[in-house]
Design a protein around this motif. Structure first.
Motif, PDB file in Angstrom:
ATOM      1  N   ILE A 128       0.820  -1.223   0.000  1.00 40.59           N
ATOM      2  CA  ILE A 128       0.000   0.000   0.000  1.00 40.59           C
ATOM      3  C   ILE A 128       0.849   1.266   0.000  1.00 40.59           C
ATOM      4  N   PHE A 129       2.025   1.196   0.622  1.00 42.49           N
ATOM      5  CA  PHE A 129       2.837   2.395   0.772  1.00 42.49           C
ATOM      6  C   PHE A 129       3.701   2.671  -0.460  1.00 42.49           C
ATOM      7  N   THR A 130       3.917   1.634  -1.286  1.00 42.60           N
ATOM      8  CA  THR A 130       4.831   1.824  -2.422  1.00 42.60           C
ATOM      9  C   THR A 130       4.107   1.866  -3.766  1.00 42.60           C
ATOM     10  N   GLN A 146      -9.443  -4.013   7.952  1.00 37.90           N
ATOM     11  CA  GLN A 146      -8.664  -4.468   9.118  1.00 37.90           C
ATOM     12  C   GLN A 146      -8.504  -3.336  10.124  1.00 37.90           C
ATOM     13  N   PHE A 147      -8.381  -2.119   9.631  1.00 35.49           N
ATOM     14  CA  PHE A 147      -8.188  -0.998  10.553  1.00 35.49           C
ATOM     15  C   PHE A 147      -9.484  -0.640  11.261  1.00 35.49           C
ATOM     16  N   ALA A 148     -10.600  -0.749  10.567  1.00 38.77           N
ATOM     17  CA  ALA A 148     -11.878  -0.421  11.195  1.00 38.77           C
ATOM     18  C   ALA A 148     -12.095  -1.328  12.397  1.00 38.77           C
ATOM     19  N   ASN A 308       4.968  -3.033   4.757  1.00 41.94           N
ATOM     20  CA  ASN A 308       4.545  -1.664   4.417  1.00 41.94           C
ATOM     21  C   ASN A 308       3.900  -1.000   5.624  1.00 41.94           C
ATOM     22  N   ILE A 309       3.053  -1.747   6.323  1.00 37.63           N
ATOM     23  CA  ILE A 309       2.353  -1.158   7.466  1.00 37.63           C
ATOM     24  C   ILE A 309       3.312  -0.935   8.628  1.00 37.63           C
ATOM     25  N   LEU A 310       4.221  -1.871   8.816  1.00 40.06           N
ATOM     26  CA  LEU A 310       5.216  -1.690   9.883  1.00 40.06           C
ATOM     27  C   LEU A 310       6.018  -0.408   9.637  1.00 40.06           C
ATOM     28  N   PRO A 380       5.280  17.310  12.997  1.00 35.11           N
ATOM     29  CA  PRO A 380       4.607  16.267  12.208  1.00 35.11           C
ATOM     30  C   PRO A 380       5.586  15.139  11.882  1.00 35.11           C
ATOM     31  N   SER A 381       5.166  13.903  12.109  1.00 34.47           N
ATOM     32  CA  SER A 381       6.077  12.769  11.890  1.00 34.47           C
ATOM     33  C   SER A 381       6.557  12.704  10.435  1.00 34.47           C
ATOM     34  N   VAL A 382       5.707  13.169   9.507  1.00 36.49           N
ATOM     35  CA  VAL A 382       6.135  13.234   8.095  1.00 36.49           C
ATOM     36  C   VAL A 382       6.169  14.725   7.727  1.00 36.49           C
ATOM     37  N   PHE A 386       6.390  14.264  -1.071  1.00 36.57           N
ATOM     38  CA  PHE A 386       6.531  14.572  -2.492  1.00 36.57           C
ATOM     39  C   PHE A 386       5.466  13.867  -3.310  1.00 36.57           C
ATOM     40  N   ARG A 387       5.122  14.450  -4.409  1.00 37.52           N
ATOM     41  CA  ARG A 387       4.356  13.762  -5.442  1.00 37.52           C
ATOM     42  C   ARG A 387       4.951  14.173  -6.791  1.00 37.52           C
ATOM     43  N   VAL A 388       4.686  13.369  -7.831  1.00 31.60           N
ATOM     44  CA  VAL A 388       5.184  13.677  -9.166  1.00 31.60           C
ATOM     45  C   VAL A 388       3.992  13.772 -10.110  1.00 31.60           C
ATOM     46  N   ALA A 416       7.127  19.157  -4.011  1.00 29.87           N
ATOM     47  CA  ALA A 416       7.266  18.844  -2.576  1.00 29.87           C
ATOM     48  C   ALA A 416       6.269  19.693  -1.813  1.00 29.87           C
ATOM     49  N   TYR A 417       5.568  19.092  -0.845  1.00 34.59           N
ATOM     50  CA  TYR A 417       4.679  19.900  -0.010  1.00 34.59           C
ATOM     51  C   TYR A 417       5.153  19.838   1.440  1.00 34.59           C
ATOM     52  N   MET A 418       5.172  21.047   2.039  1.00 29.41           N
ATOM     53  CA  MET A 418       5.901  21.238   3.291  1.00 29.41           C
ATOM     54  C   MET A 418       4.927  21.350   4.469  1.00 29.41           C
ATOM     55  N   PHE A 456      -1.713  13.718   9.151  1.00 25.75           N
ATOM     56  CA  PHE A 456      -1.990  12.377   8.624  1.00 25.75           C
ATOM     57  C   PHE A 456      -2.291  12.399   7.122  1.00 25.75           C
ATOM     58  N   ASN A 457      -1.936  13.516   6.457  1.00 27.46           N
ATOM     59  CA  ASN A 457      -2.269  13.640   5.034  1.00 27.46           C
ATOM     60  C   ASN A 457      -3.774  13.827   4.851  1.00 27.46           C
ATOM     61  N   GLY A 458      -4.189  13.979   3.616  1.00 27.09           N
ATOM     62  CA  GLY A 458      -5.625  14.092   3.351  1.00 27.09           C
ATOM     63  C   GLY A 458      -5.937  13.410   2.038  1.00 27.09           C
ATOM     64  N   ARG A 461      -5.440   9.016  -0.026  1.00 26.12           N
ATOM     65  CA  ARG A 461      -4.313   8.303   0.596  1.00 26.12           C
ATOM     66  C   ARG A 461      -4.108   8.730   2.046  1.00 26.12           C
ATOM     67  N   ILE A 462      -5.142   9.226   2.679  1.00 24.73           N
ATOM     68  CA  ILE A 462      -5.028   9.632   4.083  1.00 24.73           C
ATOM     69  C   ILE A 462      -4.576   8.424   4.911  1.00 24.73           C
ATOM     70  N   CYS A 463      -3.815   8.694   5.955  1.00 24.35           N
ATOM     71  CA  CYS A 463      -3.248   7.618   6.783  1.00 24.35           C
ATOM     72  C   CYS A 463      -4.335   6.640   7.228  1.00 24.35           C
ATOM     73  N   PHE A 468      -5.613   4.235  15.101  1.00 22.21           N
ATOM     74  CA  PHE A 468      -4.744   3.265  15.757  1.00 22.21           C
ATOM     75  C   PHE A 468      -3.606   3.995  16.481  1.00 22.21           C
ATOM     76  N   ALA A 469      -2.952   4.915  15.760  1.00 20.64           N
ATOM     77  CA  ALA A 469      -1.792   5.635  16.314  1.00 20.64           C
ATOM     78  C   ALA A 469      -2.212   6.514  17.487  1.00 20.64           C
ATOM     79  N   LEU A 470      -3.328   7.227  17.334  1.00 22.86           N
ATOM     80  CA  LEU A 470      -3.763   8.138  18.400  1.00 22.86           C
ATOM     81  C   LEU A 470      -4.161   7.354  19.644  1.00 22.86           C
TER      82      LEU A 470
HETATM   83  C1  HEM Z   1       1.654   9.452  14.640  1.00 24.20           C
HETATM   84  C2  HEM Z   1       1.509   8.442  13.845  1.00 24.20           C
HETATM   85  C3  HEM Z   1       1.307   8.520  12.363  1.00 24.20           C
HETATM   86  C4  HEM Z   1       1.413   9.571  11.500  1.00 24.20           C
HETATM   87  C5  HEM Z   1       1.758  11.014  11.833  1.00 24.20           C
HETATM   88  C6  HEM Z   1       1.130   9.071  10.170  1.00 24.20           C
HETATM   89  C7  HEM Z   1       1.140   9.836   9.022  1.00 24.20           C
HETATM   90  C8  HEM Z   1       0.922   9.341   7.748  1.00 24.20           C
HETATM   91  C9  HEM Z   1       1.032  10.105   6.540  1.00 24.20           C
HETATM   92  C10 HEM Z   1       1.427  11.575   6.470  1.00 24.20           C
HETATM   93  C11 HEM Z   1       0.755   9.281   5.504  1.00 24.20           C
HETATM   94  C12 HEM Z   1       0.740   9.642   4.019  1.00 24.20           C
HETATM   95  C13 HEM Z   1       2.004   9.214   3.324  1.00 24.20           C
HETATM   96  C14 HEM Z   1       1.928   9.484   1.839  1.00 24.20           C
HETATM   97  O1  HEM Z   1       0.876   9.329   1.235  1.00 24.20           O
HETATM   98  O2  HEM Z   1       2.950   9.828   1.250  1.00 24.20           O
HETATM   99  C15 HEM Z   1       0.438   7.977   6.064  1.00 24.20           C
HETATM  100  C16 HEM Z   1       0.091   6.875   5.322  1.00 24.20           C
HETATM  101  C17 HEM Z   1      -0.166   5.645   5.858  1.00 24.20           C
HETATM  102  N1  HEM Z   1      -0.172   5.310   7.185  1.00 24.20           N
HETATM  103 FE1  HEM Z   1       0.197   6.545   8.735  1.00 24.20          FE
HETATM  104  N2  HEM Z   1       0.859   7.731  10.260  1.00 24.20           N
HETATM  105  C18 HEM Z   1       0.951   7.351  11.574  1.00 24.20           C
HETATM  106  C19 HEM Z   1       0.767   6.096  12.087  1.00 24.20           C
HETATM  107  C20 HEM Z   1       0.339   5.012  11.372  1.00 24.20           C
HETATM  108  C21 HEM Z   1       0.079   3.709  11.944  1.00 24.20           C
HETATM  109  C22 HEM Z   1       0.221   3.348  13.412  1.00 24.20           C
HETATM  110  C23 HEM Z   1      -0.281   2.899  10.914  1.00 24.20           C
HETATM  111  C24 HEM Z   1      -0.650   1.435  10.927  1.00 24.20           C
HETATM  112  C25 HEM Z   1      -0.649   0.654  11.942  1.00 24.20           C
HETATM  113  C26 HEM Z   1      -0.253   3.693   9.703  1.00 24.20           C
HETATM  114  C27 HEM Z   1      -0.561   3.232   8.444  1.00 24.20           C
HETATM  115  C28 HEM Z   1      -0.475   3.980   7.295  1.00 24.20           C
HETATM  116  C29 HEM Z   1      -0.691   3.421   5.967  1.00 24.20           C
HETATM  117  C30 HEM Z   1      -1.045   1.990   5.646  1.00 24.20           C
HETATM  118  C31 HEM Z   1      -0.492   4.477   5.066  1.00 24.20           C
HETATM  119  C32 HEM Z   1      -0.583   4.412   3.551  1.00 24.20           C
HETATM  120  C33 HEM Z   1      -1.962   4.832   3.097  1.00 24.20           C
HETATM  121  C34 HEM Z   1      -2.097   4.865   1.586  1.00 24.20           C
HETATM  122  O3  HEM Z   1      -1.130   5.177   0.891  1.00 24.20           O
HETATM  123  O4  HEM Z   1      -3.207   4.590   1.124  1.00 24.20           O
HETATM  124  N3  HEM Z   1       0.117   4.971  10.018  1.00 24.20           N
HETATM  125  N4  HEM Z   1       0.554   8.043   7.439  1.00 24.20           N
END
Ligand code: HEM
Length: 515
Positions: A128-130, A146-148, A308-310, A380-382, A386-388, A416-418, A456-458, A461-463, A468-470
């Motif tokens: 999912i991440f790549t 699975q997340f729900a 990817n999820i890890l 912010p953790s990220v 970037f996007r292309v 790049a978005y900041m 968490f993005n918007g 592709r929002i996270c 789970f993280a919160l």
């Molecule tokens: C403080 C904690 C977290 C932050 C700030 C965060 C932030 C983000 C951001 C910014 C993205 C977008 C990345 C991109 O599209 O380039 C993302 C995607 C994602 N995150 Fe999180 N995340 C967090 C924790 C988690 C956790 C705990 C999980 C799973 C257990 C998770 C699963 C995912 C997945 C699977 C994606 C990809 C979604 C997609 O591309 O459709 N994240 N996260």
């Protein structure tokens, strides 16, 4: 030889032909771009003077990276959106919320991840991440349910990890220690348990009375370290952009092999069970792999998605916890307010009622929520992403003399978005945007933020792991507040230096004391 012959000889030589082809290409491209810009009713991005082909920028970036200020670079730039070159490669950067909304949501289909699959592929494969396009859509549809389900359940499984963390903290007997290191181990342990059904137990070590020989199979002990090593290489590959393939040494390949060996062990174990058996084992506690194995029996799909999820979830959560404790330790008044809320709701000390701390009750802790929002805003953790562009397109604003016209983005252009810069911008957060103040989240202004708050993005592709993280971060903070009421900071540098790899953390750790 007369002048005419000289010109004729030049034009028919190989270098003359190459030069003519370059000139012709550029003229054609110029005319084409002008026509497209007219059609799209936009102007070119404002170009920043960047020295000789932007080679200076490389040195500036490396200097900032070394000094732990990479994410601060460009934070105070005058313009919201501009183009500059990094070693000859043009890059558009933006911190304008409207533009970011376009990239991530309203014009989602105009943009892709670019080189991410190549950069991260050796460890993460196809997940999912790549992935982009239909591969991503399929992954997201498969993983979302699975997340729900998981959101509600997982706090109980965190408690044994908290007990181990507490043992480590107690062993320092009130002396200063780096809690960031422990948070990285904690999130590795909790994530592997949730994903694979068994923790790597990286918090088990001799200093708190565990012997390293107590392992289940060869490779488990090596996993956490190999995953960390591989991640460092992945971040260098991402920085190296087009020449990413040069970063592929034996240490990197060995680390990937160790991670895959660990993941494969659990995948094979899951595949040896029938659906009924998977159901039975899931009854004791949610196991992501077992739920996924009911949907696909393909070992590579299972391994790649889990890794990817890890990668997405582990460092991000550890970073959030570390920055939160960094600020809590520096701000006794905030720590006091937080403790008040936690003690009122859940009691104090070892004998407080753990049953009361649930997904739902944590969500009702308003001060804790504001605290996490503030940590995610300032750290912010990220911090940047970037996007292309996959076709000629536009960003809604930032061009022309008044910086308000749509901006042309050509096919193949990296944007790049900041997020870090956006979330410290005074226009959205007021004059004290650089001050850590959870109270701002109770003020009416923050309700209007929209796309100016994006940890968490918007968009599509929002996270996936946001809740789970919160929940995990809230549980860890609440439990540590109960177990260790006294907290003090031993970090004398502010603002902190930030290490920015794939995600952001403290460059020098978070040194605190807790009793
Ligand atoms: C403080 C904690 C977290 C932050 C700030 C965060 C932030 C983000 C951001 C910014 C993205 C977008 C990345 C991109 O599209 O380039 C993302 C995607 C994602 N995150 Fe999180 N995340 C967090 C924790 C988690 C956790 C705990 C999980 C799973 C257990 C998770 C699963 C995912 C997945 C699977 C994606 C990809 C979604 C997609 O591309 O459709 N994240 N996260």
């Amino acid at each position: 030889m007369n002048g005419f012959e000289e010109v004729h000889n030049f034009l028919t030589s190989w270098y003359g032909i190459v030069l003519a082809a370059i000139v012709a290409y550029n003229v054609f491209d110029y005319v084409r771009v002008k026509a497209v810009m007219k059609k799209l009713n936009c102007v070119g991005p404002t170009v920043e003077l960047d020295g000789f082909f932007g080679f200076r920028v490389i040195f500036t970036l490396l200097k900032h990276k070394r000094e732990g200020t990479l994410v601060d670079f460009r934070k105070d730039m005058e313009l919201d959106t501009l183009r500059f070159r990094v070693a000859g490669t043009p890059m558009v950067i933006t911190r304008n919320p409207e533009n970011i909304k376009a990239i991530l949501a309203t014009q989602f289909n105009d943009f892709v991840l670019g080189g991410r699959h190549d950069h991260l592929g050796p460890l993460l494969g196809d997940g999912i991440f790549t992935l982009d396009g239909s591969g991503w859509k399929h992954s997201r549809a498969m993983l979302r349910p699975q997340f729900a389900r998981e959101q509600v359940a997982h706090v109980k499984s965190l408690e044994p990890h908290i007990q181990l963390l507490a043992k480590h903290i107690r062993k320092f007997q009130g002396e200063p220690f780096d809690i960031q290191k422990l948070f990285f181990r904690l999130t590795m342990d909790s994530a592997t348990e949730f994903l694979f059904g068994e923790s790597v137990d990286s918090l088990h070590d001799e200093t708190i009375g565990f012997s390293k020989s107590a392992i289940d199979f060869d490779g488990k002990n090596e996993f956490a370290e190999a995953f960390n090593t591989s991640q460092i290489y992945l971040s260098i590959r991402a920085l190296a952009q087009q020449v990413y393939f040069l970063i592929n040494n034996k240490e990197f390949r060995d680390a990937n092999a160790k991670v895959h060996k660990f993941a494969d062990y659990y995948v094979q174990k899951a595949l040896s069970f029938s659906t009924e058996e998977l159901d039975k084992y899931s009854q004791d506690g949610y196991i992501f792999l077992y739920e996924l194995a009911k949907q696909t029996r393909d070992p590579k799909v299972l391994r790649d998605q889990l890794l990817n999820i890890l990668l997405a979830g582990r460092d991000t959560t550890a970073g959030l916890l570390s920055f939160t404790f960094f600020e809590l330790a520096r701000n006794p008044d905030i720590w006091l307010k937080l403790k008040e809320e936690i003690y009122n709701r859940f009691g104090l000390g070892d004998d407080s009622n753990l049953e009361d701390i649930t997904f739902e009750s944590l969500k009702k802790c308003e001060y804790l929520k504001a605290l996490l929002n503030e940590a995610l805003r300032m750290y912010p953790s990220v911090p940047q992403n970037f996007r292309v562009a996959q076709k000629d397109t536009t960003l809604p604003t930032g061009g022309g003399p008044n910086r308000d016209l749509p901006v042309f983005i050509r096919k193949g252009q990296t944007v790049a978005y900041m997020v870090y810069a956006l979330q410290r911008d005074q226009r959205y957060y007021g004059k004290d945007s650089e001050v850590f103040r959870p109270e701002r989240w109770f003020e009416p202004e923050t309700r209007k933020l929209g796309w100016a708050f994006l940890p968490f993005n918007g968009g599509p592709r929002i996270c996936l792991g946001q809740q789970f993280a919160l929940t995990e971060a809230s549980y860890v903070i609440a439990r540590l507040a109960q177990l260790f009421p006294n907290l003090a900071s031993f970090d004398d540098e502010y603002p902190p230096r930030k290490a920015s790899h794939l995600t952001m953390c403290h460059q020098n750790g978070v040194v605190i004391s807790m009793t």
